[in-house]
Design a protein around this motif. Structure first.
Motif, PDB file in Angstrom:
ATOM      1  N   LEU A 466       0.803  -1.217   0.000  1.00  0.00           N
ATOM      2  CA  LEU A 466       0.000   0.000   0.000  1.00  0.00           C
ATOM      3  C   LEU A 466       0.839   1.273   0.000  1.00  0.00           C
ATOM      4  CD1 LEU A 466      -2.781  -0.895   2.625  1.00  0.00           C
ATOM      5  CD2 LEU A 466      -2.662  -1.470   0.196  1.00  0.00           C
ATOM      6  N   ASP A 467       2.109   1.144   0.292  1.00  0.00           N
ATOM      7  CA  ASP A 467       2.953   2.322   0.479  1.00  0.00           C
ATOM      8  C   ASP A 467       2.994   3.213  -0.763  1.00  0.00           C
ATOM      9  OD1 ASP A 467       5.100   3.622   2.300  1.00  0.00           O
ATOM     10  OD2 ASP A 467       6.136   3.397   0.382  1.00  0.00           O
ATOM     11  N   LEU A 468       2.944   2.611  -1.940  1.00  0.00           N
ATOM     12  CA  LEU A 468       2.994   3.380  -3.183  1.00  0.00           C
ATOM     13  C   LEU A 468       1.892   4.426  -3.242  1.00  0.00           C
ATOM     14  CD1 LEU A 468       3.910   3.913  -6.131  1.00  0.00           C
ATOM     15  CD2 LEU A 468       2.419   2.021  -6.822  1.00  0.00           C
ATOM     16  N   ALA A 469       0.718   4.113  -2.691  1.00  0.00           N
ATOM     17  CA  ALA A 469      -0.407   5.051  -2.776  1.00  0.00           C
ATOM     18  C   ALA A 469      -0.017   6.400  -2.177  1.00  0.00           C
ATOM     19  CB  ALA A 469      -1.628   4.474  -2.054  1.00  0.00           C
ATOM     20  N   ALA A 470       0.681   6.380  -1.041  1.00  0.00           N
ATOM     21  CA  ALA A 470       1.037   7.626  -0.365  1.00  0.00           C
ATOM     22  C   ALA A 470       2.142   8.388  -1.087  1.00  0.00           C
ATOM     23  CB  ALA A 470       1.471   7.329   1.065  1.00  0.00           C
ATOM     24  N   ARG A 471       2.957   7.702  -1.862  1.00  0.00           N
ATOM     25  CA  ARG A 471       4.121   8.335  -2.485  1.00  0.00           C
ATOM     26  C   ARG A 471       3.924   8.661  -3.975  1.00  0.00           C
ATOM     27  NH1 ARG A 471       8.713   7.303   1.034  1.00  0.00           N
ATOM     28  NH2 ARG A 471       8.113   5.784   2.632  1.00  0.00           N
ATOM     29  N   TYR A 472       2.872   8.116  -4.580  1.00  0.00           N
ATOM     30  CA  TYR A 472       2.764   8.183  -6.039  1.00  0.00           C
ATOM     31  C   TYR A 472       2.802   9.622  -6.556  1.00  0.00           C
ATOM     32  CZ  TYR A 472       1.156   7.480 -10.794  1.00  0.00           C
ATOM     33  OH  TYR A 472       1.073   7.488 -12.150  1.00  0.00           O
ATOM     34  N   ALA A 473       1.970  10.496  -6.011  1.00  0.00           N
ATOM     35  CA  ALA A 473       1.889  11.869  -6.537  1.00  0.00           C
ATOM     36  C   ALA A 473       3.221  12.591  -6.401  1.00  0.00           C
ATOM     37  CB  ALA A 473       0.786  12.644  -5.813  1.00  0.00           C
ATOM     38  N   MET A 474       3.895  12.428  -5.268  1.00  0.00           N
ATOM     39  CA  MET A 474       5.175  13.128  -5.076  1.00  0.00           C
ATOM     40  C   MET A 474       6.281  12.501  -5.918  1.00  0.00           C
ATOM     41  SD  MET A 474       6.072  12.053  -1.128  1.00  0.00           S
ATOM     42  CE  MET A 474       4.540  12.715  -0.487  1.00  0.00           C
ATOM     43  N   TRP A 475       6.228  11.193  -6.127  1.00  0.00           N
ATOM     44  CA  TRP A 475       7.227  10.560  -6.996  1.00  0.00           C
ATOM     45  C   TRP A 475       7.162  11.114  -8.416  1.00  0.00           C
ATOM     46  CZ3 TRP A 475       7.189   4.566  -5.733  1.00  0.00           C
ATOM     47  CH2 TRP A 475       7.852   4.355  -4.517  1.00  0.00           C
ATOM     48  N   GLN A 476       5.962  11.406  -8.873  1.00  0.00           N
ATOM     49  CA  GLN A 476       5.820  11.934 -10.235  1.00  0.00           C
ATOM     50  C   GLN A 476       6.497  13.296 -10.379  1.00  0.00           C
ATOM     51  OE1 GLN A 476       4.577   9.426 -12.112  1.00  0.00           O
ATOM     52  NE2 GLN A 476       4.510   8.606 -10.015  1.00  0.00           N
TER      53      GLN A 476
END
Length: 610
Positions: A466-476
């Protein structure tokens, strides 16, 4: 609140503000001890005999020795050099606190940073010996270090505690009273918990278990204490065997009421100091030990039939029963009332020019203390203004405390213990008109927070999935943060609870119905500001389908999220709807509980649809 795990707890030891010359004197005293005992290096961890995240003052040896006040770190001292390993939460703070001490900062997780064993192999020669205190080092850690140093011909000796002799006026072990945690808040009798534990042990082919983790003992026996700062546990061991349950604790801490409770629950009482002699004389068949059992205890009973494995109590404790879940909801309501009172007060107080990081933390603690069932803070408040917010686990001291002004960001991470639940919340608050950069960063964090909170997923999924959900927008956008995204929370217990976590590195512990976890992504712009937004979430049923059982998150935390710094150009309609629904939920739950019309009006305004 963040973790390693996790958060810096300032225990306000006078020694943590010592000058570099004092630290160098202490290093010299340790080196003299090493020379007298044939040791060429000594390893000093942050933990205690129970592998606790936070420890009684008696075991704050690493903090006393180095002056580094962070809650995670390991110091290694040779006869000529010294180094301290800590994680990314503390890189900035540790660099400042270790300056001119002669202790080199080792940044864990960085490619160029050697591990402790590698560093020791480069520093020492064949035939040298590394010392550790076996009482405060888990047997798994000692065995791994032995294994890693063996090719270099370096041995490990874990029989010494040099701080017994070199730490003048070392704090004694606490003698605070152990109290019964009432069934109306625990939701299950201790006898029923031990029955369930024995069933799980039997499934593993074990007849007993040595419980050494303090929070597991407190949960299992429905007891609470105050031996550790901001953590309602007590120093003890517990042996669960086929025919008996034995609590090893200092008898001076046991009141007559608690003694009567133990007797009624058929829990025998032995002195804390008798744990090793008792186990040597009364082996409990095939016993389960965890890797966190300290090395001294393990080697003292090594000849017995011992199975090493994970603690079944950790998973049992993580799944909250219905009484505990309802308790969390009620505790969040009271906590939410205090937070509304605080937030309504905050900006006018800042505009008056009389508030600092420390003073607002004191104000929030006072407001919480007026709530029913309040038992104290669950960790020391992080009130980090402007550039201090970029220090992930900054905690204001009289030397660092700064006044708040009607501009910039305030990052406020705080929590409290109530008899029916523990809280942990972070809000980032714009004290004035935010800059475009502040809005952009704030909104990226908010998007991550919303994405994780909205997740629906198969029961039993790992937090890493689930960790990707929290980081996805900032990773982009090329941003990231070094700490974990979520941790468990105990029911009037440790504010950091495993085994489940939400973080980038793999954690296999499952998320299923009844599990509580935090949702706290963050971004930190060094020298400028930091942003973190945190709610506590409860896993609840979503649906059963042909593909299995699915769960979703119920937000437990009841507090408005500041909408002033939102960059609406990058917020989706789905995200707007989530925030509006969350704010309506907060408003509906808290408005009936507010007595002051001004608090009610503030809450209505703060939760208006966007």
């Amino acid at each position: 609140m963040q973790f390693t795990l996790w958060k810096n707890v300032n225990l306000h030891l006078e020694e943590t503000t010592m000058m570099p010359s004092s630290i160098q004197q202490r290093l010299g005293d340790l080196r003299q001890f090493m020379a007298e005992h044939g040791l060429q290096a000594f390893v000093v961890p942050t933990t205690d005999p129970h592998a606790s995240e936070y420890t009684p003052l008696h075991y704050e040896s690493r903090k006393w020795l180095t002056g580094f006040s962070g809650s995670a770190g390991t110091a290694v001292v040779t006869l000529y050099d010294a180094a301290l390993w800590t994680d990314s939460r503390y890189f900035i703070a540790a660099a400042e606190e270790l300056r001119d001490t002669g202790i080199q900062l080792m940044k864990e997780g960085m490619n160029a940073t050697p591990g402790i064993a590698q560093w020791l192999a480069n520093q020492l020669r064949q035939g040298d010996c590394v010392g550790l205190d076996g009482m405060v080092n888990p047997v798994g850690v000692v065995q791994q270090l032995q294994h890693d140093l063996m090719p270099a011909g370096i041995s490990v000796n874990c029989q010494w505690d040099p701080f017994e002799s070199i730490w003048e006026n070392r704090p004694p072990l606490p003698l605070d009273t152990i109290k019964v945690h009432p069934l109306q808040y625990a939701g299950e009798k201790a006898e029923d918990k031990t029955k369930r534990l024995r069933q799980r042990l039997s499934q593993r082919g074990c007849t007993g278990m040595l419980v050494s983790a303090l929070d597991e003992i407190a949960w299992l026996l429905n007891l609470r204490g105050s031996d550790v700062h901001c953590t309602p546990v007590f120093v003890a061991y517990c042996l669960v065997a086929e025919e008996e349950v034995v609590l090893f604790a200092d008898r001076r801490k046991i009141s007559s009421d608690t003694l009567a409770y133990l007797s009624a629950a058929q829990i025998r009482l032995q002195e804390y100091s008798q744990i090793i002699p008792y186990l040597q004389k009364h082996p409990a068949g095939r016993m389960l030990f965890t890797q966190n059992v300290n090395a001294s205890l393990y080697y003292a009973v090594e000849g017995h039939d011992i199975v090493m494995g994970d603690s079944p109590i950790a998973e049992m404790k993580a799944i909250k029963n219905p009484v505990e879940c309802d308790g969390f909801r009620r505790a969040m309501e009271r906590d939410g009332v205090a937070l509304v009172q605080f937030l309504r007060w905050l900006k006018p107080a800042v505009q008056a020019g009389t508030e600092t990081e420390i003073s607002i933390g004191d104000k929030l603690r006072h407001l919480r203390s007026r709530q029913p069932l309040y038992q104290g803070l669950s960790f020391d408040t992080i009130a980090a203004y402007t550039h201090h917010g970029a220090i992930v686990h900054y905690e204001a001291t009289p030397g660092s405390d700064i006044p708040l002004k009607p501009q910039g960001f305030l990052l406020l991470d705080s929590g409290a213990h109530y008899l029916d639940g523990t809280t942990d919340i972070t809000r980032t608050i714009a004290l004035g008109e935010p800059t475009q950069e502040e809005k952009f960063i704030y909104t990226l964090v908010l998007k991550g927070h919303i994405a994780l909170s909205r997740c629906r997923f198969p029961s039993g999924s790992s937090g890493t999935q689930l960790d990707l959900a929290a980081r996805y927008a900032m990773w982009q956008e090329g941003y990231n943060y070094g700490h974990g995204t979520g941790h468990g929370v105990g029911s009037f217990l440790c504010v950091h609870e495993g085994p489940h976590q939400i973080r980038m590195n793999y954690k296999s512990a499952p998320l299923s119905e009844g599990v509580i976890v935090t949702d706290e992504p963050g971004l930190y712009i060094e020298g400028k500001f930091g942003v973190r937004i945190e709610n506590m979430l409860l896993c609840v049923p979503y649906k059963d389908s042909a593909f299995g059982t699915f769960v979703q998150f119920e937000p437990l935390t009841l507090c408005p999220i500041d909408t002033t710094p939102i960059d609406f150009s990058i917020l989706t309609e789905t995200e707007r709807n989530w925030l509006n629904e969350y704010h309506a939920h907060v408003r509906d739950r808290l408005l009936p509980l507010l007595d002051d019309p001004d608090d009610s009006q503030w809450l209505i305004a703060a939760t208006q649809p966007i």
